[in-house]
Design a protein around this motif. Structure first.
Motif, PDB file in Angstrom:
ATOM      1  N   ALA A   2       2.023   1.814  -3.347  1.00 51.04           N
ATOM      2  CA  ALA A   2       1.228   2.231  -4.150  1.00 51.04           C
ATOM      3  C   ALA A   2       0.977   3.684  -4.067  1.00 51.04           C
ATOM      4  O   ALA A   2       0.727   4.322  -5.001  1.00 51.04           O
ATOM      5  CB  ALA A   2      -0.217   1.604  -4.025  1.00 51.04           C
ATOM      6  N   GLU A   3       1.157   4.256  -2.839  1.00 50.84           N
ATOM      7  CA  GLU A   3       1.200   5.626  -2.728  1.00 50.84           C
ATOM      8  C   GLU A   3       2.114   6.444  -3.435  1.00 50.84           C
ATOM      9  O   GLU A   3       2.037   7.704  -3.678  1.00 50.84           O
ATOM     10  CB  GLU A   3       1.059   5.935  -1.094  1.00 50.84           C
ATOM     11  CG  GLU A   3      -0.105   5.463  -0.490  1.00 50.84           C
ATOM     12  CD  GLU A   3      -0.115   5.519   1.151  1.00 50.84           C
ATOM     13  OE1 GLU A   3       0.991   6.122   1.489  1.00 50.84           O
ATOM     14  OE2 GLU A   3      -1.085   5.214   1.634  1.00 50.84           O
ATOM     15  N   GLU A  11       0.716  -1.223  -0.026  1.00 55.23           N
ATOM     16  CA  GLU A  11       0.012  -0.148   0.016  1.00 55.23           C
ATOM     17  C   GLU A  11       0.917   1.153   0.005  1.00 55.23           C
ATOM     18  O   GLU A  11       0.646   2.101  -0.659  1.00 55.23           O
ATOM     19  CB  GLU A  11      -0.940  -0.044   1.108  1.00 55.23           C
ATOM     20  CG  GLU A  11      -1.931   1.032   1.397  1.00 55.23           C
ATOM     21  CD  GLU A  11      -2.888   1.208   0.046  1.00 55.23           C
ATOM     22  OE1 GLU A  11      -3.331   2.293  -0.354  1.00 55.23           O
ATOM     23  OE2 GLU A  11      -3.090   0.146  -0.614  1.00 55.23           O
ATOM     24  N   SER A  35      -1.683  -3.019  -8.462  1.00 57.19           N
ATOM     25  CA  SER A  35      -1.635  -3.678  -7.169  1.00 57.19           C
ATOM     26  C   SER A  35      -2.859  -4.945  -6.987  1.00 57.19           C
ATOM     27  O   SER A  35      -2.393  -5.565  -6.343  1.00 57.19           O
ATOM     28  CB  SER A  35      -1.714  -2.694  -6.137  1.00 57.19           C
ATOM     29  OG  SER A  35      -2.802  -1.792  -5.930  1.00 57.19           O
ATOM     30  N   ARG A  52       0.220   1.482  -7.767  1.00 54.88           N
ATOM     31  CA  ARG A  52      -1.114   1.597  -7.369  1.00 54.88           C
ATOM     32  C   ARG A  52      -2.081   0.969  -8.451  1.00 54.88           C
ATOM     33  O   ARG A  52      -3.014   0.249  -8.181  1.00 54.88           O
ATOM     34  CB  ARG A  52      -1.506   3.066  -7.382  1.00 54.88           C
ATOM     35  CG  ARG A  52      -2.780   3.326  -6.845  1.00 54.88           C
ATOM     36  CD  ARG A  52      -2.907   4.809  -6.544  1.00 54.88           C
ATOM     37  NE  ARG A  52      -2.579   5.817  -7.369  1.00 54.88           N
ATOM     38  CZ  ARG A  52      -1.542   6.587  -7.494  1.00 54.88           C
ATOM     39  NH1 ARG A  52      -0.620   6.549  -6.552  1.00 54.88           N
ATOM     40  NH2 ARG A  52      -1.280   7.345  -8.385  1.00 54.88           N
ATOM     41  N   ARG A  93      -9.367   4.492  -9.194  1.00 59.03           N
ATOM     42  CA  ARG A  93      -8.115   4.489  -8.791  1.00 59.03           C
ATOM     43  C   ARG A  93      -7.165   3.475  -9.830  1.00 59.03           C
ATOM     44  O   ARG A  93      -6.024   3.624  -9.688  1.00 59.03           O
ATOM     45  CB  ARG A  93      -8.230   3.777  -7.222  1.00 59.03           C
ATOM     46  CG  ARG A  93      -6.939   3.320  -6.600  1.00 59.03           C
ATOM     47  CD  ARG A  93      -7.172   2.666  -5.410  1.00 59.03           C
ATOM     48  NE  ARG A  93      -5.949   2.057  -4.523  1.00 59.03           N
ATOM     49  CZ  ARG A  93      -4.897   2.814  -3.706  1.00 59.03           C
ATOM     50  NH1 ARG A  93      -5.153   4.096  -3.682  1.00 59.03           N
ATOM     51  NH2 ARG A  93      -4.028   2.235  -3.263  1.00 59.03           N
ATOM     52  N   TYR A  94      -7.888   2.368 -10.168  1.00 62.74           N
ATOM     53  CA  TYR A  94      -7.030   1.480 -10.573  1.00 62.74           C
ATOM     54  C   TYR A  94      -7.221   1.387 -12.405  1.00 62.74           C
ATOM     55  O   TYR A  94      -6.103   0.973 -13.069  1.00 62.74           O
ATOM     56  CB  TYR A  94      -7.549  -0.412 -10.215  1.00 62.74           C
ATOM     57  CG  TYR A  94      -7.377  -0.238  -8.887  1.00 62.74           C
ATOM     58  CD1 TYR A  94      -6.082  -0.432  -8.497  1.00 62.74           C
ATOM     59  CD2 TYR A  94      -8.463  -0.558  -8.145  1.00 62.74           C
ATOM     60  CE1 TYR A  94      -5.939  -0.669  -6.962  1.00 62.74           C
ATOM     61  CE2 TYR A  94      -8.421  -0.733  -6.795  1.00 62.74           C
ATOM     62  CZ  TYR A  94      -7.051  -0.851  -6.041  1.00 62.74           C
ATOM     63  OH  TYR A  94      -7.007  -0.960  -4.586  1.00 62.74           O
TER      64      TYR A  94
END
Length: 250
Positions: A11-12, A8, A21, A18, A178-179
Motif C-alpha cells: 500500500a505504501e 501495508e 486495501s 492503498r 487515505r482510502y
C-alpha cells in the motif's frame, strides 16, 4: 513479515493498493525490493511492481490455487503461461483485461447537466431497471444495497446511474482521505448516450465526494479511449494500469 504487514508495504508503494486495501483480508504474501503480492482469504492474488520479479515471487511461492488476480500490466504477456497452467487463470475483459485505475483529488470543471444529478436513496427498483440497460455487465448490479447510488434524472426519467463505495470509512477523517471513495457501475441508457449524461454524472459525483473525502477513484478499460479522455478532462489521472485474470472457461 505477516501478510498484513506485506499488504501495508504494498500500500505504501502503490496508490491503487492503498485505496483498495480495506477490501482485502490477506492470508499470505511475498515481498522483495522491486515487487510484492498478497493472496486474500477469498483466494484472489494482488500483485505490484516489476513484472519479472513479481513472476519469480509467485512462481517460487507455495500457492497452488487462486480465484482471481489483479496484476500489473504486462503480466499476461510475460507470465500468461504460468498463470494459465498453475492457476487456470486467463486475461479477462476487453483488451485481455487491461484497465486504468484513475483518481483525482481536485474539483472538476463545471460540466453541463450537473443540475440533473441526484442521489437515489432507496430507489432500488428504478436503479435495477436502469442499470439492466445502461451497464448490464457491471458487478455493481449483483447487490445494489451495498452501494450508494446517484443518477441523472431529467423530465422524471432516470437516464443514467452510478454507484459509490466508501468501504465503511467516514468523510472528514484521516481514513477517508487515505482510502477515498470508489465509483462503479456507471452507465447511461443507450438512447441518452453521447449527450453528456455520463460526463455530468462523473463531474457532479466527483465534486460532491472530493469535497467530503478528498479522493475519488474509478476504473475504466484501457481500450476505451473516449472515456479516458472524458475523465482526464474532469481532472482524473491514471495511477496504475492493471491486468485482470479470471478462471479459464472449462
Amino acid at each position: 513479515m505477516t501478510p498484513s504487514e506485506i499488504l501495508e508495504v504494498c500500500a505504501e508503494r502503490s496508490a491503487f493498493v492503498r485505496a483498495n486495501s480495506l477490501r482485502w483480508s490477506p492470508a499470505r504474501g511475498e515481498l522483495s525490493e522491486r515487487a510484492g503480492f498478497v493472496q486474500t482469504e477469498s483466494g484472489a492474488l494482488i500483485g505490484i511492481g516489476d513484472v519479472p520479479e513479481l513472476t519469480r515471487l509467485i512462481d517460487d511461492s507455495s500457492i497452488e490455487a487462486a480465484t482471481f488476480a489483479l496484476m500489473p500490466i504486462g503480466m499476461l504477456e510475460y507470465a500468461g503461461t504460468m498463470m494459465r497452467e498453475r492457476f487456470r487463470l486467463v486475461g479477462s475483459g476487453p483488451d485481455a483485461g487491461a484497465w486504468d485505475w484513475m483518481y483525482t483529488r481536485d474539483l472538476p470543471p463545471v460540466t453541463p447537466g450537473e443540475e440533473y444529478v441526484v442521489p437515489l436513496e432507496g430507489r432500488f427498483e428504478e436503479i435495477a431497471e436502469a442499470i439492466a440497460v445502461a451497464n448490464p455487465e457491471t458487478s455493481a448490479a449483483e447487490n445494489l444495497a451495498e452501494h450508494e447510488w446517484w443518477g441523472y434524472q431529467r423530465n422524471d426519467r432516470l437516464l443514467g446511474v452510478c454507484g459509490v463505495d466508501n468501504y465503511g470509512v467516514e468523510p472528514g477523517t484521516p481514513d477517508g482521505t487515505r482510502y477515498g471513495i470508489h465509483l462503479s457501475g456507471l452507465g447511461t441508457r443507450p438512447e441518452a448516450r453521447r449527450q453528456g449524461v455520463g460526463s455530468a454524472m462523473m463531474a457532479a459525483i466527483t465534486r460532491h465526494f472530493v469535497g467530503e473525502f478528498g479522493l475519488v477513484h474509478y476504473g475504466v478499460w484501457s481500450n476505451n479511449g473516449s472515456a479516458l479522455r472524458v475523465y482526464r478532462r474532469l481532472g482524473y489521472s491514471t495511477a496504475a494500469q492493471i491486468q485482470n485474470f479470471a478462471p479459464a472457461a472449462a
